[in-house]
Design a protein around this motif. Structure first.
Motif, short mmCIF file in Angstrom:
data_model
loop_
_atom_site.label_atom_id
_atom_site.label_comp_id
_atom_site.label_asym_id
_atom_site.label_seq_id
_atom_site.Cartn_x
_atom_site.Cartn_y
_atom_site.Cartn_z
N HIS A 9 -0.02 2.49 -1.61
CA HIS A 9 -0.02 1.38 -2.11
C HIS A 9 -0.49 0.50 -1.29
CE1 HIS A 9 2.00 -2.57 -2.88
NE2 HIS A 9 1.61 -2.44 -4.06
N ARG A 14 2.04 6.77 0.22
CA ARG A 14 3.22 7.02 -0.43
C ARG A 14 3.03 8.77 -0.68
NH1 ARG A 14 4.81 2.14 -4.32
NH2 ARG A 14 5.68 0.39 -2.40
N LEU A 17 4.42 9.64 -4.27
CA LEU A 17 4.02 8.92 -5.55
C LEU A 17 4.06 10.03 -6.76
CD1 LEU A 17 3.02 6.36 -6.73
CD2 LEU A 17 0.52 7.06 -6.12
N GLY A 66 -1.60 4.35 -6.14
CA GLY A 66 -0.39 3.45 -6.51
C GLY A 66 -0.58 1.76 -6.53
N GLU A 231 7.89 4.11 -5.65
CA GLU A 231 7.83 5.71 -4.71
C GLU A 231 9.39 6.16 -5.04
OE1 GLU A 231 6.45 8.19 -1.02
OE2 GLU A 231 7.03 6.09 -0.87
#
Length: 246
Positions: A9, A14, A17, A66, A231
């Motif tokens: 992101h 992440r 994710l 993300g 997340e």
């Protein structure tokens, strides 16, 4: 369709994710110092090359991430493969046409479509060797949550703004197409745990049907899927997979 995962992101990795499809390739990189633009440029260069390679081989890659900023890398990769900018069909609850000068929140995830249209090329486009997409080859689908500066820009620009039910094959711009879907285009009441849920939107099935009409043109060169939820959110993948036409 090669499925590429970019588990970030913006510049935040992440690794947890959740995405609706098992990736064939995951692109990660140790991000260096500097501002966000400097930090993500090497990552986006890797993504752009992966996209370009797949398009050159006759594929239409699906890139899952993300956020929506990875679209810069996807479009850069398509350009490398086809020799010029693709048209853009952009599904999003938001306009994503803010600028650094107009945003009140400072959230950089609110400017990626404006970047693709040529805003501040020194931030990312020049670093990735990406030419701007002409406004008259961009369609914003939904965009129900717009700030006043975004409304002013869209009114004055050549970007076409339609709702999902209005999008048919005739509304898709000419040439190869980059199809972008931020999953927050789905009504926030239907899809929980979104970073920026917005009420009053289409259902996941309605979004899937509109996407199918774009895919039916046979001109989609690449797809970007913004899994813009928190997340650690779980249980969305099956719901999204059932609605989307992949």
């Amino acid at each position: 369709m090669t499925r590429i995962l970019v588990p970030y992101h913006l510049d935040e990795h992440r690794p947890g994710l959740e995405v609706p499809y098992e990736p064939d390739l995951t692109v990660t990189r140790e991000l260096g110092g500097g501002d966000l633009w400097e930090r993500v440029t090497p990552l986006y260069a890797d993504v752009a090359e992966a996209v370009a390679a797949d398009v050159r081989d006759g594929g239409a890659p699906l890139v899952m991430s993300g956020d929506c900023m990875v679209s810069q890398a996807i479009v850069a990769g398509v350009q490398r493969a086809i020799g010029g900018p693709p048209s853009v069909v952009w599904f999003d609850a938001h306009g994503d046409v803010q600028t650094l000068e107009t945003t009140t929140s400072g959230y950089l995830g609110g400017i990626p479509l404006r970047l693709l249209a040529g805003y501040r090329p020194e931030l990312l486009a020049d670093r990735l060797g990406m030419a701007p997409v002409p406004e008259d080859r961009i369609v914003l689908v939904d965009g129900r949550d717009l700030d006043p500066p975004e409304r002013d820009y869209l009114t004055a620009s050549d970007i076409r703004h339609v709702f999902a039910a209005e999008l048919d094959t005739a509304a898709v711009p000419d040439g190869p197409v980059y199809l972008h879907i931020d999953l927050d285009v789905v009504d926030g009441a239907e899809l929980p745990d979104l970073l920026f849920p917005t009420p009053g939107g289409p259902s996941a099935d309605e979004v899937g049907q509109a996407m199918r009409r774009v895919l039916d043109t046979g001109r989609v060169a690449a797809v970007g899927l913004g899994c813009t939820w928190h997340e650690g959110a779980n249980g969305h993948a099956e719901q999204v997979r059932a609605a989307l036409p992949f």
